[in-house]
Design a protein around this motif. Sequence first.
Motif, PDB file in Angstrom:
ATOM      1  N   UNK A   1      93.432  80.849  34.359  1.00 42.99           N
ATOM      2  CA  UNK A   1      93.759  82.138  33.747  1.00 42.99           C
ATOM      3  C   UNK A   1      92.789  83.206  34.221  1.00 42.99           C
ATOM      4  N   UNK A   2      93.242  84.433  34.197  1.00 41.77           N
ATOM      5  CA  UNK A   2      92.403  85.588  34.496  1.00 41.77           C
ATOM      6  C   UNK A   2      92.968  86.775  33.726  1.00 41.77           C
ATOM      7  N   UNK A   3      92.358  87.923  33.890  1.00 41.24           N
ATOM      8  CA  UNK A   3      92.797  89.099  33.150  1.00 41.24           C
ATOM      9  C   UNK A   3      94.258  89.402  33.449  1.00 41.24           C
ATOM     10  N   UNK A   4      95.105  89.339  32.390  1.00 41.11           N
ATOM     11  CA  UNK A   4      96.528  89.685  32.476  1.00 41.11           C
ATOM     12  C   UNK A   4      97.294  88.797  33.443  1.00 41.11           C
ATOM     13  N   UNK A   5      96.925  87.530  33.553  1.00 44.56           N
ATOM     14  CA  UNK A   5      97.666  86.648  34.427  1.00 44.56           C
ATOM     15  C   UNK A   5      97.193  85.210  34.328  1.00 44.56           C
ATOM     16  N   UNK A   6      97.976  84.292  34.893  1.00 42.72           N
ATOM     17  CA  UNK A   6      97.591  82.891  34.884  1.00 42.72           C
ATOM     18  C   UNK A   6      98.374  82.135  35.947  1.00 42.72           C
ATOM     19  N   UNK A   7      97.881  80.943  36.242  1.00 43.22           N
ATOM     20  CA  UNK A   7      98.564  80.014  37.143  1.00 43.22           C
ATOM     21  C   UNK A   7      99.079  78.847  36.316  1.00 43.22           C
ATOM     22  N   UNK A   8     100.332  78.444  36.541  1.00 45.71           N
ATOM     23  CA  UNK A   8     100.936  77.366  35.784  1.00 45.71           C
ATOM     24  C   UNK A   8     101.327  76.197  36.655  1.00 45.71           C
ATOM     25  N   UNK A   9     101.441  75.035  36.033  1.00 49.98           N
ATOM     26  CA  UNK A   9     101.879  73.823  36.722  1.00 49.98           C
ATOM     27  C   UNK A   9     103.030  73.196  35.936  1.00 49.98           C
ATOM     28  N   UNK A  10     104.021  72.695  36.660  1.00 50.24           N
ATOM     29  CA  UNK A  10     105.202  72.071  36.073  1.00 50.24           C
ATOM     30  C   UNK A  10     105.330  70.665  36.643  1.00 50.24           C
TER      31      UNK A  10
ATOM     32  N   UNK B   1     114.349  57.143  40.500  1.00 48.15           N
ATOM     33  CA  UNK B   1     113.897  56.533  39.247  1.00 48.15           C
ATOM     34  C   UNK B   1     112.403  56.235  39.291  1.00 48.15           C
ATOM     35  N   UNK B   2     111.683  56.654  38.254  1.00 53.44           N
ATOM     36  CA  UNK B   2     110.246  56.427  38.183  1.00 53.44           C
ATOM     37  C   UNK B   2     109.409  57.450  38.930  1.00 53.44           C
ATOM     38  N   UNK B   3     110.046  58.326  39.708  1.00 57.34           N
ATOM     39  CA  UNK B   3     109.304  59.296  40.519  1.00 57.34           C
ATOM     40  C   UNK B   3     108.947  60.532  39.705  1.00 57.34           C
ATOM     41  N   UNK B   4     107.947  61.266  40.186  1.00 54.65           N
ATOM     42  CA  UNK B   4     107.473  62.495  39.556  1.00 54.65           C
ATOM     43  C   UNK B   4     107.458  63.613  40.591  1.00 54.65           C
ATOM     44  N   UNK B   5     107.876  64.798  40.180  1.00 58.07           N
ATOM     45  CA  UNK B   5     107.805  65.987  41.031  1.00 58.07           C
ATOM     46  C   UNK B   5     106.930  67.029  40.343  1.00 58.07           C
ATOM     47  N   UNK B   6     106.236  67.823  41.136  1.00 58.73           N
ATOM     48  CA  UNK B   6     105.385  68.874  40.596  1.00 58.73           C
ATOM     49  C   UNK B   6     105.702  70.192  41.286  1.00 58.73           C
ATOM     50  N   UNK B   7     105.497  71.276  40.563  1.00 66.56           N
ATOM     51  CA  UNK B   7     105.679  72.626  41.101  1.00 66.56           C
ATOM     52  C   UNK B   7     104.654  73.523  40.432  1.00 66.56           C
ATOM     53  N   UNK B   8     104.454  74.688  41.001  1.00 65.63           N
ATOM     54  CA  UNK B   8     103.491  75.626  40.433  1.00 65.63           C
ATOM     55  C   UNK B   8     104.035  77.038  40.430  1.00 65.63           C
ATOM     56  N   UNK B   9     103.383  77.904  39.652  1.00 64.48           N
ATOM     57  CA  UNK B   9     103.820  79.299  39.594  1.00 64.48           C
ATOM     58  C   UNK B   9     102.665  80.204  39.175  1.00 64.48           C
ATOM     59  N   UNK B  10     102.792  81.481  39.512  1.00 64.17           N
ATOM     60  CA  UNK B  10     101.888  82.530  39.054  1.00 64.17           C
ATOM     61  C   UNK B  10     102.657  83.457  38.136  1.00 64.17           C
ATOM     62  N   UNK B  11     102.004  83.957  37.093  1.00 69.23           N
ATOM     63  CA  UNK B  11     102.671  84.825  36.125  1.00 69.23           C
ATOM     64  C   UNK B  11     101.730  85.934  35.691  1.00 69.23           C
ATOM     65  N   UNK B  12     102.320  87.028  35.272  1.00 74.36           N
ATOM     66  CA  UNK B  12     101.571  88.190  34.808  1.00 74.36           C
ATOM     67  C   UNK B  12     101.867  88.458  33.337  1.00 74.36           C
ATOM     68  N   UNK B  13     100.842  88.868  32.590  1.00 72.64           N
ATOM     69  CA  UNK B  13     101.040  89.328  31.225  1.00 72.64           C
ATOM     70  C   UNK B  13     101.096  88.226  30.203  1.00 72.64           C
ATOM     71  N   UNK B  14     100.548  88.499  29.012  1.00 76.60           N
ATOM     72  CA  UNK B  14     100.728  87.621  27.874  1.00 76.60           C
ATOM     73  C   UNK B  14      99.856  86.385  27.873  1.00 76.60           C
ATOM     74  N   UNK B  15      99.926  85.657  26.777  1.00 82.10           N
ATOM     75  CA  UNK B  15      99.184  84.423  26.587  1.00 82.10           C
ATOM     76  C   UNK B  15      99.990  83.246  27.090  1.00 82.10           C
ATOM     77  N   UNK B  16      99.397  82.370  27.916  1.00 87.24           N
ATOM     78  CA  UNK B  16     100.164  81.259  28.499  1.00 87.24           C
ATOM     79  C   UNK B  16     100.398  80.125  27.500  1.00 87.24           C
ATOM     80  N   UNK B  17     101.345  80.343  26.606  1.00 88.56           N
ATOM     81  CA  UNK B  17     101.756  79.291  25.674  1.00 88.56           C
ATOM     82  C   UNK B  17     103.204  78.944  25.958  1.00 88.56           C
TER      83      UNK B  17
END
Length: 389
Positions: free
Chosen positions: A304-313, A366-382
């Motif tokens: 997280x940083x001022x007015x933004x954050x990085x997310x993982x899925x 079956x049994x596999x996992x995938x990951x992705x990421x994103x950047x976002x602006x504004x608000x609390x990352x909940x």
Amino acid sequence: MIPAGRRAAQSGRPPAGARTPKGNSLTSRSIAAMVLRRRLWVLAVAVVVALVATVLTLPQQATAHGVTMVPGSRTFLCWKDGLRDNGQIIPYNPACAAAVAQGGTNPLYNWFGVLRSDANGRTSGYIPDGQICGAGTTTYAAYNAARTDWPTTHLTSGANIQIRHSNWAAHPGRFDLYVTRNGWNPSSPLAWSDLEKFNTVTDPPQSGGAGALNYYHWNAQLPSGKTGRHIIFAHWIRSDSQENFYSCSDVLFDGGNGEVTGVGPGGTPPPTTPPPNTPTPTNPPTTPPPGPLSCTATVTATNTWSNGFQGAVTIKNNGTTPINQWFVQWSMPMGITISQSWNGTHMQSGPTAMIHATTWNATLAPGATATAGFLANGGSPTFSDITCG
């Protein structure tokens, strides 16, 4: 490429724009102060990330994917009716306003989500009479209301029209279209016995990629001998899972050519340019339906940083059959906007966001996992209401 926020965290440096001590001369005391400030900043970031990284794991299927856009379904046209410039939903249409009063605005931010994950092609006997338009769910129950002031599309009986169905998340499958029988009373709850099928198509073409306002489209001839108010009901049956989608569109057979009334302050939405007519594809051979999907998903804030954050899925296939065109959907506070994503394609409608597979990672074994990421602006990352499929 590592996003800027991640580079900053890995190097121990604050992100671009963070303040640094002023002045051109550095004494031993000022150097010590700078080191202390930097260490405190890194510690603060770590604490914030630990506090706000919300991880929810839900073994359920997503409330997403698509409803009929032409003729417009109740949720789609009520979304268009109520959406204001600031992102709020405040309906003008009285039926839409009553639905929001009963069920809140989330079903309209998620206008494409009228589905059942275990439907497997079922209709009568699966969804009760009177609950058809809401797919038998509590979330969309308000859109079952039998009333005559829903947003309405004006059509001509027997005419050829282009059907458009949202491809918010694209899946292979069959679309069945029904219309209410002559003599149906629009003031009575819709029953399965009120409907008769008039069109079927499998895997129609798409106007563009999944998400936003792109759609499947095909030509269909409307039934002849229809007058007055009716409902056109669409049933989308996925061929790669048991998940099905349902939508009701209110129409008036009065010689119209697709005009819509009951949307916006004047009762009519802005005009749109129809795409050229396209031929209806030939139905390919059908295959036995696969088993039910089973998945778990997480969404976290990793920086997280001022007015933004990085997310993982992340998404994991807990089932015994592959998941094709996987996706993860979640809700987050109003004001947050995803600006960039990787290892997946992002889309957003108000507080509802989704990341779905790209072409190179579309199939999850079956049994596999995938990951992705994103950047976002504004608000609390909940993050809440995390679903997958």
